[in-house]
Write a protein that holds these residues in place. Structure first.
Motif, PDB file in Angstrom:
ATOM      1  N   UNK C 132    -130.218  87.023  92.841  1.00  0.00           N
ATOM      2  CA  UNK C 132    -129.643  88.358  92.897  1.00  0.00           C
ATOM      3  C   UNK C 132    -128.554  88.517  91.846  1.00  0.00           C
ATOM      4  N   UNK C 133    -128.374  89.736  91.330  1.00  0.00           N
ATOM      5  CA  UNK C 133    -127.360  89.936  90.288  1.00  0.00           C
ATOM      6  C   UNK C 133    -125.950  89.669  90.809  1.00  0.00           C
ATOM      7  N   UNK C 134    -125.028  89.345  89.892  1.00  0.00           N
ATOM      8  CA  UNK C 134    -123.651  89.009  90.280  1.00  0.00           C
ATOM      9  C   UNK C 134    -122.999  90.130  91.064  1.00  0.00           C
ATOM     10  N   UNK C 135    -123.392  91.375  90.733  1.00  0.00           N
ATOM     11  CA  UNK C 135    -122.697  92.506  91.333  1.00  0.00           C
ATOM     12  C   UNK C 135    -123.322  92.939  92.663  1.00  0.00           C
ATOM     13  N   UNK C 136    -124.282  92.182  93.181  1.00  0.00           N
ATOM     14  CA  UNK C 136    -124.995  92.608  94.389  1.00  0.00           C
ATOM     15  C   UNK C 136    -124.061  92.621  95.579  1.00  0.00           C
TER      16      UNK C 136
END
Lengths: 360, 148, 150
Positions: C132-136
């Motif tokens: 998952x992306x860092x900003x999730x």
């Protein structure tokens, strides 16, 4: 000497796909590294639950452009198992033919990437030029060079007529000669050997520890190939050699993949000789009865694992995909820990990364 | 008059030496290997003056594939901002045009134009090398005429 | 060496770990045993030591149960043929022991299950997100409540 950390990626001339690595070095020695995946994560497993099985074949093909056919084959085999239907024998043979052509094109692609990274650009050009012949065959019979839409639930979308069969035989014969010549050069070329022999050896224990699969495992002496060990028809009827190599270094991985290309080309001819007559698809219901199934197949990079659960509707309840590159990536930091900085491209290329497969 | 000639010569030099940088913003690799194919003997874009460069600072054209996953967004922006002007962005393949088959996923922006100004869209899933060449030729015409 | 049939495996699990396991035949192509979640490490250790089953193909996680109140984990092994070990965890605070010190390859699989389903793997130093992306910030994407909202 001072220790440093070098970031590589997500964009880097070495990498065809985004991947972020931090490599720790001291002088010219690599101490280790860490990875950040997820740059190619598109949420395919979740998307698959929101679409019908028929739409999912189109989606699954785009998990990875290089091994697209084996992904759709595995998915269609899983759905057909739940529907309790079998694709006709001719369709299965055509599926196997496309799988082997895909293996040839993938290994030639890898060969080009490896030799480009070590500085032997001529071999890159020759390998990719020869690869075009394999893509030509796939384009003539399916309409697509890289993504073929060959599979449908219940069979394949197209048939081979007599002209196609003659053409495929001719081109495979030509490919065998050209690729054979290229592979002879590689297997006897001192510069490539010098760059790869003894580099980053992986022991059988490491393979077992990380559950690695495919050519990387076979190059370390582990005799595993899902085409032989968990065959889907017609692989249980075909004779082919599973190659292993005991050394486990970058040269072993190079040699193994070049030999596998030869085996795959022979297998293409074998498949054409055995190709039965008959229809190429059966009708498949849209709603799939409740059930769960596990299918394992052999992609160019190793064991592809699919778990599919259906709940009686026309959409999957759960699709779990495990691709071979994921295990290879988990092994990468330990592989990097024993090499020199100049060997990093050789190790990265030897792993035959397909981040699109790993991230899904 | 003299200025016009210089401008024409400048645009002629520009169009005949487009150096491209390729960035995969989360695609399946299909378009990427077709772009790599351009460098190989069958398609050989070097005859058009196009070379693939590794550094954004050397590049004129950004060839972008992939639907732009959220994780690659910063990387893509950084590459674009490091390219010196004049620069052009080409969206290669259905995914970078509109998000393609991955539209609807929470981890995907859905196309390069959600982030960058795109000068040329090349459709296809995957995009054929011939289509990329035709697209780049069209871009050259537009650069030569001063439109792009 | 493979168990001759699943009954042998059930008996081995009972003998080595004291756990009662049941045979699950619901997965076509893959025989499975259902074990209590707390016995995972012991069962896997017994399988590795006595049957040389070391290759973990995948860890499947899915939300099950009439009220979607369970997370089912399936550990898919391969040793000449497939064999799976299944267990159920409560969806509210799912916890299971990590296997990374006995099967290093389980690392990435556990990280993916942790971020996608919120499962906690005890015994790991850290469980950073894998895909998952860092900003999730929307929580585990595969967990939905009864109405189907995420």
């Amino acid at each position: 000497m001072k220790k440093m950390s070098i970031p590589i990626g997500p964009q880097h001339p070495l990498l065809k796909e985004p991947l972020s690595m931090i490599i720790d070095i001291e002088g010219e020695s690599v101490l280790g590294g860490s990875l950040r995946l997820g740059y190619v994560h598109r949420g395919i497993e979740k998307l698959a639950q929101e679409r019908t099985y028929v739409q999912d074949v189109h989606l699954i093909e785009r998990i990875c452009g290089i091994c697209s056919h084996v992904h759709t084959t595995t998915f269609c085999l899983a759905v057909e198992a739940l529907l309790e239907i079998e694709a006709p024998p001719r369709a299965q043979y055509i599926r196997a033919l496309m799988c082997e052509l895909e293996r040839v094109h993938s290994h030639l692609l890898w060969l080009g990437v490896l030799t480009k990274h070590v500085g032997l650009d001529t071999i890159f050009m020759h390998a990719w030029h020869d690869r075009e012949m394999a893509l030509d065959i796939m384009e003539t019979i399916s309409g697509g060079r890289v993504l073929h839409a060959a599979n449908m639930i219940g069979g394949v979308r197209f048939d081979l007529d007599k002209e196609n069969e003659v053409m495929i035989r001719e081109v495979v014969e030509k490919l065998k000669t050209q690729v054979g010549g290229l592979l002879d050069v590689i297997e006897n070329e001192p510069a490539l050997r010098a760059r790869t022999q003894g580099v980053a050896p992986i022991t059988g224990d490491m393979i077992r520890k990380y559950c690695a699969v495919g050519p990387i495992a076979r190059a370390s002496g582990i005799d595993v190939d899902m085409r032989r060990d968990d065959p889907w028809f017609p692989y249980d009827q075909l004779d082919f050699e599973v190659i292993t190599h005991p050394d486990g270094d970058a040269w072993a991985r190079t040699f193994l993949r070049t030999e596998e290309t030869r085996v795959s080309l022979n297998l293409c001819q074998h498949i054409l000789e055995e190709l039965p007559d008959g229809p190429v698809s059966v009708r498949a219901k849209r709603r799939v009865p409740e059930g769960e199934v596990v299918i394992r197949t052999e992609a160019p990079r190793g064991e592809v694992f699919y778990y599919l659960r259906s709940d009686g509707t026309d959409k999957p309840a759960r699709l779990k995909v495990r691709t071979p590159t994921l295990s290879a990536l988990s092994m990468l930091p330990e592989q990097l820990a024993a090499i020199q900085v100049a060997d990093i491209p050789v190790v990265l290329a030897g792993v035959d990364l397909c981040i699109a497969c790993a991230d899904r | 008059m003299f200025e016009k000639l210089i401008k024409k010569a400048y645009r002629w030099a520009q169009k005949n030496s487009l150096w491209v940088i390729h960035f995969n913003s989360g695609g399946c690799n299909g378009c990427d290997i077709e772009i790599l194919d351009l460098l190989t003997p069958r398609y050989d874009v070097e005859r058009l003056g196009i070379i693939a460069e590794g550094s954004p600072r050397h590049a004129d054209v950004l060839l972008c594939t992939g639907p732009v996953t959220r994780q690659t967004r910063d990387g893509l922006w950084q590459i674009y901002s490091q390219m010196p002007s004049p620069k052009w962005v080409v969206a290669v393949g259905s995914c970078s045009n509109t998000g393609g088959v991955f539209n609807g996923s929470d981890t995907v922006l859905g196309g390069v134009d959600k982030l960058l100004p795109v000068d040329l869209y090349i459709p296809g899933c995957p995009c054929r090398p011939e289509a990329v060449i035709e697209g780049l030729v069209k871009l050259r015409e537009r650069i030569a005429s001063g439109e792009a | 060496m493979r168990p001759n049939n699943l009954d042998d495996l059930v008996a081995l699990i009972k003998a080595k770990t004291g756990a009662d396991s049941t045979i699950y035949t619901g997965i076509a192509n893959e025989p499975a045993v259902r074990i209590p979640a707390g016995k995972l490490r012991e069962v896997v250790t017994a399988m590795m030591d006595d049957l040389d089953i070391t290759h973990l193909s995948a860890i499947t996680a899915q939300q099950r149960g009439e009220e979607k109140d369970l997370i089912e984990l399936i550990y898919h092994f391969w040793q000449g043929s497939g064999i799976a070990v299944m267990m159920s965890l409560p969806v509210k605070s799912p916890q299971v022991d990590s296997l990374i010190d006995i099967i290093r390859g389980a690392d990435f699989y556990e990280r993916e299950v942790a971020e996608m389903f919120g499962v906690q793997f005890a015994g790991r130093k850290e469980t950073p997100p894998l895909l998952l992306p860092d900003e999730w910030d929307q929580g585990p994407p595969f967990i939905s409540d009864e109405e189907g909202d995420v």
